[in-house]
Design an enzyme around this catalytic site. Structure first.
Site, PDB file in Angstrom:
ATOM      1  N   SER A 133       1.004   9.960   1.407  1.00  0.00           N
ATOM      2  CA  SER A 133       1.597   9.731   0.083  1.00  0.00           C
ATOM      3  C   SER A 133       0.933  10.533  -1.025  1.00  0.00           C
ATOM      4  O   SER A 133       1.576  10.878  -2.009  1.00  0.00           O
ATOM      5  CB  SER A 133       1.533   8.238  -0.278  1.00  0.00           C
ATOM      6  N   HIS A 185      -2.162   7.124  -4.756  1.00  0.00           N
ATOM      7  CA  HIS A 185      -0.949   7.712  -5.328  1.00  0.00           C
ATOM      8  C   HIS A 185      -1.254   8.378  -6.665  1.00  0.00           C
ATOM      9  O   HIS A 185      -0.751   9.468  -6.950  1.00  0.00           O
ATOM     10  CB  HIS A 185       0.113   6.631  -5.511  1.00  0.00           C
TER      11      HIS A 185
END
Length: 271
Positions: A133, A185
């Protein structure tokens, strides 16, 4: 009717290869019953010398839903490979994917260090992160700057304006998936903006290959020193100065010993 998948794969060769690698690793992890603790990155394992986990954590997924979400987003972001006229393209995609894997991992560890040492939040010492991610969020961010009119397609039916996708996805995943690594993230977004705004630039094939070579060296030696894998051809032993290791390649006859500077040793999350 959409174009055949075969032609899409040909137009996104780098993206297709990365998706194939991540899926193969996921299959291997499931077959061998490997868990987060075996491949994930945490502050505690990093200071113990498990630097190889920066790479293994990025390409490893334990949950099938985590894998599907990341690969679906990555497939959509593969449009970067088609934007050679904007200074992007296949080479740019590969070069800066490598940069984002390494820098986002280091940035996450830096954030953990501040939270642990400055704010005494010991919880982050053992938080273990896995997943691609960080790179996915990085490419979302780069596209939001370079090509704000693009759309991010997820699962083939959900479409988000790319200009808002990084922060929409950051909030969405944090709410829907509590285990999602907010810091992981966020690190991808930060590195993505640094690349898109030109703060990180100058990558070419020479520097990418050089960087890949150093990553391979650090990966192998950290695997050996941490005891995670035993390379029979490689022996690391102390010399007069205990802070400097001696590296010996074993084989027939006398081996050579190389003295080199030692690297400083300074819950589960999905990234």
């Amino acid at each position: 009717m959409g174009r055949p998948l075969f032609y899409e794969i040909l137009e996104k060769p780098a993206t297709s290869c990365i998706i194939g690698i991540c899926c193969a690793i996921w299959f291997y992890i499931q077959k061998k019953h490997i868990g987060y603790s075996h491949v994930g990155l945490s502050y505690e394992t990093a200071i113990e010398g498990h630097h190889w986990r920066i790479i293994t954590s990025a390409f490893s997924h334990i949950s099938i839903l985590h894998l599907v979400f990341n690969m679906s987003a990555l497939w959509s972001l593969g449009i970067v490979e088609k934007l050679g006229h904007l200074g992007l393209g296949v080479e740019y995609y590969l070069q800066y994917s490598l940069v984002m894997v390494v820098l986002s991992g280091l940035l996450v560890l830096g954030m953990y260090h501040i939270l642990i040492q400055r704010f005494k939040l010991e919880y982050f010492r053992r938080v273990t992160a896995v997943g691609y991610s960080c790179v996915v969020f990085g490419w979302m961010t780069i596209l939001s700057v370079k090509q704000p009119s693009s759309k991010l397609d997820l699962f083939g039916f959900l479409s988000l304006p790319i200009s808002f996708a990084p922060f929409e996805s950051l909030i969405f995943t944090s709410i829907i998936v509590p285990q999602a690594s907010f810091l992981g993230h966020l690190s991808g977004i930060i590195v993505g903006y640094a690349i898109a705004w030109g703060l990180i630039h100058g990558m070419n094939n020479f520097w990418a290959v050089s960087m890949l070579g150093w990553i391979a060296v650090v990966f192998i030696f950290s695997l050996k020193r941490s005891g995670a894998y035993d390379f029979n051809f490689l022996e690391i032993e102390s010399v007069t100065d205990p802070s400097l290791p001696s590296v010996r390649f074993l084989g027939s006859g006398n081996g050579r010993t190389l003295q080199m500077s030692a690297l400083p040793v300074a819950g589960t999350e999905l990234v």
